[in-house]
Design an enzyme around this catalytic site. Sequence first.
Site, PDB file in Angstrom:
ATOM      1  N   ASP A 160       0.808  -1.225   0.000  1.00 34.61           N
ATOM      2  CA  ASP A 160       0.000   0.000   0.000  1.00 34.61           C
ATOM      3  C   ASP A 160       0.841   1.275   0.000  1.00 34.61           C
ATOM      4  OD1 ASP A 160      -1.990  -1.946   0.491  1.00 34.61           O
ATOM      5  OD2 ASP A 160      -1.915  -1.582   2.644  1.00 34.61           O
ATOM      6  N   GLU A 171     -11.167  -0.856  -3.547  1.00 33.22           N
ATOM      7  CA  GLU A 171     -10.487  -0.050  -2.524  1.00 33.22           C
ATOM      8  C   GLU A 171      -9.407   0.803  -3.178  1.00 33.22           C
ATOM      9  OE1 GLU A 171      -8.981  -3.119  -0.018  1.00 33.22           O
ATOM     10  OE2 GLU A 171      -7.447  -3.762  -1.433  1.00 33.22           O
TER      11      GLU A 171
END
Length: 464
Positions: free
Chosen positions: A188, A354
């Site tokens: 991420d 997401e």
Amino acid sequence: MARRARACAVSLLVLAASLTLPGTAHAVTLPTGARSLESVNLPGRYVRHADYLGRLDAVTAAASAQVKLDATVTVTSGLASPSCHSFQAANGMFLRHRDWRLRLEANTGTALFREDATFCAVAGSVTGSVSLTAFGHPTRRLRHRDHELWVDPVQDTAQFRADSSFRITAPWVPKSTRGPVIPGLYADPHIAHFGGRYYLYPTTDGYAGWAAPYYKAFSSADLVDWTDHGVVLDLRPDVSWADDSAWAPAVVAKNGRYYLYFSGGATSGDTGKHLGVAVSDSPTGPFRDALGRPLVRAGAYAGQAIDPMVFTDDDGRSYLYWGNGAAHVVPLNADMVSFDPAAVRTITPSGYREATFVLKRAGTYYFMWSENDTRDEDYQVAYATGPSPLGPWTKRGVVLRKRLEVGVKGPGHHSVVRAPGTDTWYAAYHRFAVPAGDGTNREVAIDRVAFNADGTIAPIVPTP
């Protein structure tokens, strides 16, 4: 109280490793990246794995390519503590002790595995050498015995001091010029440019259930050589409302300060994830919780409250995006730590999972996101374009996907940065660690982003 107790326990383990024990005087920080470990008292013999067991064997220039590879490890931030170190082999497995014998095993992400695969370095028996103390057993050290590698109780003898001391040398097999860009397990990544340097803020990976409790920061002048600035926010001691699940941070500069937006969960029965915001006077922290409470509470809006991202438009207005399962956006107030709940809009495109990221180029706004599940090799990035930070959005398709022919699986949860003063753009993203990674053993890569003449994004080609 439990959070502070755990933090103190970790501190005591690290402190124990740095106490004056035989042949040591202080804790040592090892250089990360590809290295080899040579015995002090048996020069020419190196730590290596053979049949998944740790050994000390002779390695020379005439040795086979496989022997040289087996005697090369990547030194990473410790799986159990960023103050210590772990050692990863070329096949993606980690050196860990089990039944006191050093072995090579795949990271399961459990607390026990992380502890057994983490070693704290202290000064060795001769200048420039190190000894490796077991993180979970600070009175035991890695040593060779009959050319086998064991984690044995410390003995106040010259023989033990020599047997447990190693020199960190250049690797027998140099690091590839390809990814990952930072050694170890991270995911991420948020990439940004502040004051002439690029900064990476990733999720710390390698934990079962993605339960990592802290964030680190890295910086680079050229996107190639990265400096590790250590932990910039640790949920356990620094955030009163969260203990773990330090997921997907984003950092933005505004008002002469730096704001870190982050996810956090609690271990006290609260299974929801919240969004928080922390502030610092430096891009490398330390960051402090700005509110003492979540900015967005779990359950306040559809989907999970994770994966924050902030986009600042040319007029100086900043927008907060977040979501898993549903995408939300709201203009932030000038203080960057509050917003009008009535202004929250849901802008979920088809295929959205997401990891929202928004950028602006040549008057066009690009809304990007990840599809599928991060545990799925088909995790990928899609995008849409629109006339404003709020849309409306026109989906354009997938722009980053797996490349099985080179071993790249699950590339996604990206961010994008522009080289200042240019039209050159880069995407930082995670993928399954090559070659043996999965959805909780991921690594960070960076590749170019190119735009076609019509403003669409050309497919991003992930490099192995």
